[in-house]
Design a protein around this motif. Structure first.
Motif, PDB file in Angstrom:
ATOM      1  N   THR A 123     -66.463  55.558  11.822  1.00 50.54           N
ATOM      2  CA  THR A 123     -66.123  56.145  13.114  1.00 50.54           C
ATOM      3  C   THR A 123     -66.219  55.118  14.232  1.00 50.54           C
ATOM      4  O   THR A 123     -65.781  55.376  15.339  1.00 50.54           O
ATOM      5  CB  THR A 123     -67.014  57.367  13.431  1.00 50.54           C
ATOM      6  OG1 THR A 123     -68.388  56.955  13.442  1.00 50.54           O
ATOM      7  CG2 THR A 123     -66.819  58.457  12.372  1.00 50.54           C
ATOM      8  N   SER A 156     -60.228  69.437   7.640  1.00 53.34           N
ATOM      9  CA  SER A 156     -59.077  68.529   7.680  1.00 53.34           C
ATOM     10  C   SER A 156     -59.169  67.645   8.916  1.00 53.34           C
ATOM     11  O   SER A 156     -60.054  67.818   9.747  1.00 53.34           O
ATOM     12  CB  SER A 156     -57.767  69.325   7.702  1.00 53.34           C
ATOM     13  OG  SER A 156     -57.691  70.107   8.873  1.00 53.34           O
ATOM     14  N   GLY A 157     -58.259  66.705   9.008  1.00 48.69           N
ATOM     15  CA  GLY A 157     -58.198  65.852  10.188  1.00 48.69           C
ATOM     16  C   GLY A 157     -59.216  64.728  10.195  1.00 48.69           C
ATOM     17  O   GLY A 157     -59.685  64.265   9.141  1.00 48.69           O
ATOM     18  N   TYR A 158     -59.571  64.290  11.392  1.00 51.19           N
ATOM     19  CA  TYR A 158     -60.417  63.114  11.603  1.00 51.19           C
ATOM     20  C   TYR A 158     -61.731  63.184  10.817  1.00 51.19           C
ATOM     21  O   TYR A 158     -62.085  62.246  10.104  1.00 51.19           O
ATOM     22  CB  TYR A 158     -60.707  62.953  13.098  1.00 51.19           C
ATOM     23  CG  TYR A 158     -61.560  61.749  13.418  1.00 51.19           C
ATOM     24  CD1 TYR A 158     -60.981  60.496  13.551  1.00 51.19           C
ATOM     25  CD2 TYR A 158     -62.935  61.864  13.568  1.00 51.19           C
ATOM     26  CE1 TYR A 158     -61.750  59.378  13.842  1.00 51.19           C
ATOM     27  CE2 TYR A 158     -63.721  60.756  13.856  1.00 51.19           C
ATOM     28  CZ  TYR A 158     -63.124  59.515  13.996  1.00 51.19           C
ATOM     29  OH  TYR A 158     -63.893  58.420  14.267  1.00 51.19           O
ATOM     30  N   TRP A 159     -62.460  64.285  10.955  1.00 51.40           N
ATOM     31  CA  TRP A 159     -63.771  64.352  10.309  1.00 51.40           C
ATOM     32  C   TRP A 159     -63.642  64.372   8.792  1.00 51.40           C
ATOM     33  O   TRP A 159     -64.442  63.765   8.090  1.00 51.40           O
ATOM     34  CB  TRP A 159     -64.576  65.548  10.828  1.00 51.40           C
ATOM     35  CG  TRP A 159     -64.925  65.372  12.273  1.00 51.40           C
ATOM     36  CD1 TRP A 159     -64.505  66.131  13.327  1.00 51.40           C
ATOM     37  CD2 TRP A 159     -65.731  64.330  12.844  1.00 51.40           C
ATOM     38  NE1 TRP A 159     -65.001  65.626  14.499  1.00 51.40           N
ATOM     39  CE2 TRP A 159     -65.757  64.525  14.232  1.00 51.40           C
ATOM     40  CE3 TRP A 159     -66.429  63.242  12.315  1.00 51.40           C
ATOM     41  CZ2 TRP A 159     -66.453  63.687  15.105  1.00 51.40           C
ATOM     42  CZ3 TRP A 159     -67.116  62.396  13.182  1.00 51.40           C
ATOM     43  CH2 TRP A 159     -67.135  62.626  14.551  1.00 51.40           C
ATOM     44  N   ARG A 160     -62.661  65.038   8.259  1.00 47.86           N
ATOM     45  CA  ARG A 160     -62.454  65.069   6.815  1.00 47.86           C
ATOM     46  C   ARG A 160     -62.162  63.661   6.293  1.00 47.86           C
ATOM     47  O   ARG A 160     -62.671  63.254   5.258  1.00 47.86           O
ATOM     48  CB  ARG A 160     -61.311  66.028   6.470  1.00 47.86           C
ATOM     49  CG  ARG A 160     -60.984  66.117   4.986  1.00 47.86           C
ATOM     50  CD  ARG A 160     -62.197  66.282   4.103  1.00 47.86           C
ATOM     51  NE  ARG A 160     -62.430  67.628   3.667  1.00 47.86           N
ATOM     52  CZ  ARG A 160     -63.544  68.011   3.058  1.00 47.86           C
ATOM     53  NH1 ARG A 160     -64.516  67.172   2.819  1.00 47.86           N
ATOM     54  NH2 ARG A 160     -63.725  69.229   2.681  1.00 47.86           N
ATOM     55  N   GLU A 161     -61.349  62.908   7.045  1.00 50.63           N
ATOM     56  CA  GLU A 161     -60.973  61.553   6.638  1.00 50.63           C
ATOM     57  C   GLU A 161     -62.175  60.598   6.627  1.00 50.63           C
ATOM     58  O   GLU A 161     -62.185  59.631   5.872  1.00 50.63           O
ATOM     59  CB  GLU A 161     -59.905  61.001   7.593  1.00 50.63           C
ATOM     60  CG  GLU A 161     -58.577  61.722   7.487  1.00 50.63           C
ATOM     61  CD  GLU A 161     -57.632  61.397   8.632  1.00 50.63           C
ATOM     62  OE1 GLU A 161     -57.896  60.435   9.394  1.00 50.63           O
ATOM     63  OE2 GLU A 161     -56.633  62.129   8.781  1.00 50.63           O
ATOM     64  N   HIS A 162     -63.179  60.861   7.445  1.00 55.37           N
ATOM     65  CA  HIS A 162     -64.340  59.962   7.551  1.00 55.37           C
ATOM     66  C   HIS A 162     -65.588  60.492   6.846  1.00 55.37           C
ATOM     67  O   HIS A 162     -66.631  59.842   6.869  1.00 55.37           O
ATOM     68  CB  HIS A 162     -64.648  59.691   9.032  1.00 55.37           C
ATOM     69  CG  HIS A 162     -63.572  58.886   9.703  1.00 55.37           C
ATOM     70  ND1 HIS A 162     -63.531  57.518   9.636  1.00 55.37           N
ATOM     71  CD2 HIS A 162     -62.488  59.259  10.422  1.00 55.37           C
ATOM     72  CE1 HIS A 162     -62.474  57.079  10.302  1.00 55.37           C
ATOM     73  NE2 HIS A 162     -61.819  58.125  10.788  1.00 55.37           N
TER      74      HIS A 162
END
Length: 170
Positions: A123, A156-162
């Motif tokens: 992040t 989903s989205g930013y938090w899922r990706e990280h």
């Protein structure tokens, strides 16, 4: 149940609405828990623990993110909010997200229950674990991030990706 009702009333007041959410949400959820595995227990064996943590954390909802912040006077960054809120429930945690990651027993997402921690990487430049939030269930967390202190979606989205892992306080 009281925490859910208080939160619903607070949100309704903030939004200028008559009501917010489902006031019977806890009862709806508990009917499924009561019929499930008798060995399932809330994190640290007590819903009081989770309620204490969240009651404290929710005091700061909507406040801005503060890099390095670790108390109400300075504001909170992610790990500062977690450390402060857990301290109110009698749990001493290290200061940084990386250190908090090291202080937990790693669990799967399926095992995660309200009050567990959720960890993220990438992040910002730096250590492997760069963000932490309090898991609240249903694919959501409460955390302090660049958008402020708020609930965030993990599905989903930013938090899922990280997303890196979930952890339970040892």
């Amino acid at each position: 149940k009281k925490l859910a009702l208080d939160f619903s009333r607070l949100q309704a007041f903030k939004m200028g609405w008559k009501s917010y959410g489902d006031p019977s949400y806890v009862d709806h959820v508990m009917r499924y828990v009561k019929g499930s595995d008798k060995n399932v227990k809330p994190v640290n064996g007590s819903m009081d623990f989770y309620e204490t943590v969240m009651k404290e954390a929710l005091k700061y909802e909507g406040q801005p993110y503060a890099w390095g912040g670790s108390n109400p006077k300075t504001g909170f960054d992610c790990s500062g909010l977690v450390q402060w809120s857990f301290a109110k429930a009698g749990i001493t945690l290290p200061r940084t997200a990386q250190e908090q990651h090291g202080a937990t027993k790693k669990i799967s997402e399926k095992e995660a229950t309200a009050g567990d921690l959720v960890f993220f990487g990438g992040t910002y430049e730096g250590k492997a674990i760069t963000h932490v939030g309090i898991y609240v269930g249903d694919g959501r967390m409460f955390n302090s991030n660049d958008s402020g202190i708020e609930y965030s979606d993990l599905k989903s989205g930013y938090w899922r990706e990280h997303l890196v892992s979930f952890g339970r306080i040892k």
